[in-house]
Design a protein around this motif. Structure first.
Motif, PDB file in Angstrom:
ATOM      1  N   MET A 182     -61.371 -66.386 113.396  1.00 53.26           N
ATOM      2  CA  MET A 182     -60.275 -66.587 113.613  1.00 53.26           C
ATOM      3  C   MET A 182     -59.627 -68.154 113.086  1.00 53.26           C
ATOM      4  N   PRO A 183     -60.711 -69.153 113.419  1.00 53.68           N
ATOM      5  CA  PRO A 183     -60.261 -70.647 113.142  1.00 53.68           C
ATOM      6  C   PRO A 183     -59.880 -70.492 111.600  1.00 53.68           C
ATOM      7  N   PHE A 184     -60.463 -70.027 110.862  1.00 52.72           N
ATOM      8  CA  PHE A 184     -60.260 -69.705 109.224  1.00 52.72           C
ATOM      9  C   PHE A 184     -58.969 -69.197 109.012  1.00 52.72           C
ATOM     10  N   ILE A 185     -58.626 -68.081 109.688  1.00 53.69           N
ATOM     11  CA  ILE A 185     -57.408 -67.670 109.814  1.00 53.69           C
ATOM     12  C   ILE A 185     -56.261 -68.511 110.064  1.00 53.69           C
ATOM     13  N   TYR A 186     -56.496 -69.080 111.004  1.00 57.35           N
ATOM     14  CA  TYR A 186     -55.132 -69.884 111.453  1.00 57.35           C
ATOM     15  C   TYR A 186     -55.138 -71.191 110.578  1.00 57.35           C
ATOM     16  N   LEU A 187     -56.268 -71.499 109.647  1.00 54.33           N
ATOM     17  CA  LEU A 187     -56.223 -72.668 108.606  1.00 54.33           C
ATOM     18  C   LEU A 187     -55.507 -71.888 107.488  1.00 54.33           C
ATOM     19  N   ILE A 188     -55.954 -70.759 107.121  1.00 58.60           N
ATOM     20  CA  ILE A 188     -55.000 -70.237 105.873  1.00 58.60           C
ATOM     21  C   ILE A 188     -53.587 -69.854 106.294  1.00 58.60           C
ATOM     22  N   GLN A 189     -53.129 -69.695 107.551  1.00 55.87           N
ATOM     23  CA  GLN A 189     -51.755 -69.419 107.928  1.00 55.87           C
ATOM     24  C   GLN A 189     -51.164 -70.862 107.762  1.00 55.87           C
ATOM     25  N   ALA A 190     -51.847 -71.724 108.392  1.00 58.70           N
ATOM     26  CA  ALA A 190     -51.146 -73.049 108.211  1.00 58.70           C
ATOM     27  C   ALA A 190     -50.955 -73.539 106.867  1.00 58.70           C
ATOM     28  N   CYS A 191     -51.965 -73.360 105.865  1.00 63.83           N
ATOM     29  CA  CYS A 191     -52.159 -73.749 104.467  1.00 63.83           C
ATOM     30  C   CYS A 191     -50.778 -72.976 103.868  1.00 63.83           C
ATOM     31  N   SER A 192     -50.554 -71.889 104.292  1.00 62.86           N
ATOM     32  CA  SER A 192     -49.637 -70.785 103.445  1.00 62.86           C
ATOM     33  C   SER A 192     -48.304 -71.536 103.606  1.00 62.86           C
TER      34      SER A 192
END
Length: 204
Positions: free
Chosen positions: A79-89
């Motif tokens: 999930m931390p990686f998912i949060y990073l992707i969402q922020a980068c998007s």
């Protein structure tokens, strides 16, 4: 630490983000965030101008527990990686994301087990790039029991724009590619078979 040293020697400016209890800016270039808090990732990218960052190196999967964990624990690591992707998007600028895993791929004949936690990133990232075309990824898999202090031996492979996925074993790169195999025979035989629908289908 070794990676930071290489960046310093190369004269590159970088930010270091480590897991913590909450969001905090320790120094001008060092931040801590709560891996389970989506807001911390969003706050980080409001302080750090992502348009000025050439690459994001995600090393956290290297430290993941190898196997025998529950689905809840696995989710907490992804999930931390998912949060990073969402922020980068949310960024209008292209994002170059490099994810470092350990033991996620079976490359040599001696390798029998894979790190299921790390391997999830190998299935996830191609989907991320399809969903967010502005996020470009690279995947680098290290040996499950090998040292990470020889990063200088393989870091240049990351900078090669033609390679997206590779595994490093004994300092050497291994790249996945499709190889056309010759057919077993020169002639293929196709037969048409009629099936009566009046009879029940039997699987033997």
């Amino acid at each position: 630490v070794i990676f930071e040293k290489l960046l310093k020697e190369d004269g590159r400016r970088y930010y270091n983000v480590s897991p913590g209890e909450n969001y905090s800016q320790v120094t001008e270039t060092h931040f801590t965030i709560d891996p389970g808090n989506k807001t911390d990732f969003e706050q980080l990218l409001t302080v750090v101008n992502i348009s000025e960052i050439s690459h994001i190196y995600y090393f956290w999967p290297v430290h993941n527990n190898p196997n025998n964990i529950s689905a809840t624990e696995l989710c907490s690591q992804v999930m931390p990686f998912i949060y990073l992707i969402q922020a980068c998007s949310e960024s209008e600028s292209p994002v170059n994301l490099v994810v470092i895993t350990r033991g996620a791929q079976c490359v040599t004949n001696d390798e029998r087990l894979i790190n299921l936690n790390s391997s999830s990133f190998w299935g996830l990232l191609p989907l991320v790039e399809n969903e967010f075309p502005s996020i470009h990824y690279k995947l680098v898999d290290l040996c499950s029991d090998g040292p990470t202090d020889k990063i200088n031996e393989w870091i240049h492979y990351i900078l090669d724009g033609n390679i997206n996925e590779l595994a490093i074993r004994s300092g050497k790169p291994h790249i996945k590619k499709l190889t056309q195999m010759p057919p077993e025979s020169d002639h293929a035989e196709i037969k048409a078979v009629s099936v009566s629908t009046a009879e029940p289908v039997r699987i033997i």
